[in-house]
Scaffold this active site. Structure first.
Site, PDB file in Angstrom:
ATOM      1  N   TYR A  27      78.780  21.944  92.232  1.00 25.90           N
ATOM      2  CA  TYR A  27      78.931  23.004  93.236  1.00 25.90           C
ATOM      3  C   TYR A  27      78.498  22.593  94.645  1.00 25.90           C
ATOM      4  CZ  TYR A  27      79.566  25.862  89.048  1.00 25.90           C
ATOM      5  OH  TYR A  27      80.030  26.371  87.856  1.00 25.90           O
ATOM      6  N   HIS A 104      87.111  29.722  94.278  1.00 21.60           N
ATOM      7  CA  HIS A 104      86.247  29.006  93.335  1.00 21.60           C
ATOM      8  C   HIS A 104      85.894  27.655  93.930  1.00 21.60           C
ATOM      9  CE1 HIS A 104      86.649  32.045  90.348  1.00 21.60           C
ATOM     10  NE2 HIS A 104      87.950  32.057  90.585  1.00 21.60           N
TER      11      HIS A 104
HETATM   12  O1  CA2 Z   1      83.685  27.225  90.750  1.00 22.56           O
HETATM   13  C1  CA2 Z   1      83.265  28.371  90.999  1.00 22.56           C
HETATM   14  O2  CA2 Z   1      83.106  28.771  92.146  1.00 22.56           O
HETATM   15  C2  CA2 Z   1      82.889  29.296  89.834  1.00 22.56           C
HETATM   16  O3  CA2 Z   1      83.287  30.613  90.187  1.00 22.56           O
HETATM   17  C3  CA2 Z   1      81.387  29.214  89.700  1.00 22.56           C
HETATM   18  C4  CA2 Z   1      80.859  29.992  88.500  1.00 22.56           C
HETATM   19  C5  CA2 Z   1      81.599  29.610  87.228  1.00 22.56           C
HETATM   20  O4  CA2 Z   1      81.167  30.435  86.150  1.00 22.56           O
HETATM   21  C6  CA2 Z   1      83.092  29.760  87.398  1.00 22.56           C
HETATM   22  O5  CA2 Z   1      83.728  29.350  86.203  1.00 22.56           O
HETATM   23  C7  CA2 Z   1      83.583  28.917  88.545  1.00 22.56           C
HETATM   24  C8  CA2 Z   1      79.382  29.680  88.266  1.00 22.56           C
HETATM   25  C9  CA2 Z   1      78.511  30.058  89.391  1.00 22.56           C
HETATM   26  C10 CA2 Z   1      77.161  29.526  89.106  1.00 22.56           C
HETATM   27  O6  CA2 Z   1      76.719  28.867  90.242  1.00 22.56           O
HETATM   28  C11 CA2 Z   1      75.731  27.976  90.094  1.00 22.56           C
HETATM   29  C12 CA2 Z   1      75.373  27.298  91.235  1.00 22.56           C
HETATM   30  C13 CA2 Z   1      74.393  26.367  91.174  1.00 22.56           C
HETATM   31  C14 CA2 Z   1      73.752  26.106  89.976  1.00 22.56           C
HETATM   32  C15 CA2 Z   1      74.087  26.804  88.844  1.00 22.56           C
HETATM   33  C16 CA2 Z   1      75.090  27.750  88.912  1.00 22.56           C
END
Ligand code: CA2
Length: 153
Positions: A27, A104
């Site tokens: 991310y 996303h």
């Molecule tokens: O790729 C994306 O932006 C998502 O929406 C992010 C979500 C995931 O469940 C989707 O499938 C795709 C997860 C967000 C969690 O964000 C975090 C950021 C840093 C560390 C852990 C989680």
């Protein structure tokens, strides 16, 4: 003639408050405040302001989306994991009848099969997937293009 408000709602769903603190390989290193600043600056360059909400509680997100129908021209949303599970989030976005940009950070189509379906996709008019945090800026620009087109039409 009714003039559309020059304001966007930015919605970030569950766990996106952890941006920059965990999993930078997936991310990136930027934090949620960095994202909110990027979105605000991009929107401001087009004369729009931004109201930002992030919550780990689905109902808080629904309330913010419902309220947007009163004073926003469009919604930029990264629903996080709710993308793949939430009919109620999809129904809220559909109900307010504002143009929606789905963002996303990661390429959900290249990840696990359960991430490859989005309940939000067909209620959004803009989709930016897998472009990292900069995808939010692209989504704002494309959404404002849609809003400006509606205003002319
Ligand atoms: O790729 C994306 O932006 C998502 O929406 C992010 C979500 C995931 O469940 C989707 O499938 C795709 C997860 C967000 C969690 O964000 C975090 C950021 C840093 C560390 C852990 C989680």
């Amino acid at each position: 003639m009714v003039t559309a408000p020059r304001r966007l709602l930015l919605v970030n769903g569950p766990n996106l408050n952890l941006l920059g603190f965990r999993d930078p390989a997936m991310y990136g290193a930027q934090t949620l405040p960095d994202v909110e600043k990027l979105v605000a600056q991009t929107a401001a360059a087009h004369g729009f302001e931004v109201r930002a909400v992030q919550s780990n509680h689905e109902g808080v997100l629904l309330d913010a989306i419902h309220a947007a129908r009163l004073d926003c021209a469009g919604i930029v949303i990264n629903p996080g994991g709710l993308t793949h599970t939430s009919v109620v989030l999809r129904d809220a976005l559909s109900a307010v009848r504002l143009p929606v940009a789905e963002v996303h950070i990661s390429d959900i189509m290249a990840r696990e099969p359960f991430r490859q379906h989005s309940y939000v996709a067909d209620v959004a008019v803009v989709h930016v997937i897998g472009e990292g945090v900069h995808g939010y800026a692209a989504a704002v620009t494309r959404l404002i293009d849609v809003i400006s087109g509606q205003a002319e039409g």
